[in-house]
Design a protein around this motif. Sequence first.
Motif, PDB file in Angstrom:
ATOM      1  N   ALA A  39      -0.804  -7.378   9.609  1.00 53.76           N
ATOM      2  CA  ALA A  39       0.318  -6.451   9.436  1.00 53.76           C
ATOM      3  C   ALA A  39       0.274  -5.766   8.075  1.00 53.76           C
ATOM      4  CB  ALA A  39       1.646  -7.183   9.619  1.00 53.76           C
ATOM      5  N   LYS A  40      -0.028  -6.516   7.035  1.00 49.80           N
ATOM      6  CA  LYS A  40      -0.099  -5.948   5.682  1.00 49.80           C
ATOM      7  C   LYS A  40      -1.190  -4.884   5.596  1.00 49.80           C
ATOM      8  CE  LYS A  40      -1.712  -7.025   1.076  1.00 49.80           C
ATOM      9  NZ  LYS A  40      -2.531  -7.953   0.331  1.00 49.80           N
ATOM     10  N   ALA A  93      -0.420  -1.712   7.644  1.00 51.31           N
ATOM     11  CA  ALA A  93       0.584  -0.915   6.925  1.00 51.31           C
ATOM     12  C   ALA A  93      -0.061  -0.159   5.765  1.00 51.31           C
ATOM     13  CB  ALA A  93       1.714  -1.813   6.424  1.00 51.31           C
ATOM     14  N   ASN A 122      -4.087 -11.302   7.332  1.00 53.33           N
ATOM     15  CA  ASN A 122      -2.800 -10.629   7.178  1.00 53.33           C
ATOM     16  C   ASN A 122      -2.873  -9.234   7.789  1.00 53.33           C
ATOM     17  OD1 ASN A 122      -0.285  -9.763   6.419  1.00 53.33           O
ATOM     18  ND2 ASN A 122      -0.441 -10.532   4.327  1.00 53.33           N
TER      19      ASN A 122
END
Length: 130
Positions: A54-55, A58, A52
């Motif tokens: 992108a998570k 971020a 994951n």
Amino acid sequence: MTGSNIILDTNIVIELFKGNPNVIKQLGVLPLVKISTVVLGELLLGAYRSSNFAKHVAQINGFLKKCELIGTDANTANAYAMIKAALLSKGKPIPENDIWIAAIARQHNLTLITRDAHFRQVEDISTENW
């Protein structure tokens, strides 16, 4: 311990991301924390290798808003070389990135917050485990 004289190792940031209540409590009182560009690189590597991306990116970017990022220079390189030479002469090598992290802590006279016991092999740096 005030935020102005500490620097975080990668494993402490990871504990923060995992929700470790003690790390959250310790960091919650600090307006700003220091991390090295080496730690940022290790965190980003973990994000790139995760399922994951992108998570995690971020999460890292959100954390960076509360960070002072410390890079390397010629003085860091000198501290790195002295630390590595001392570790090799003792027959106590530690991971390469950790030597750079230790060099930054030594150069800036910062207490390294880490869960890695091998940093105790490095002379002239102070460590603490949250």
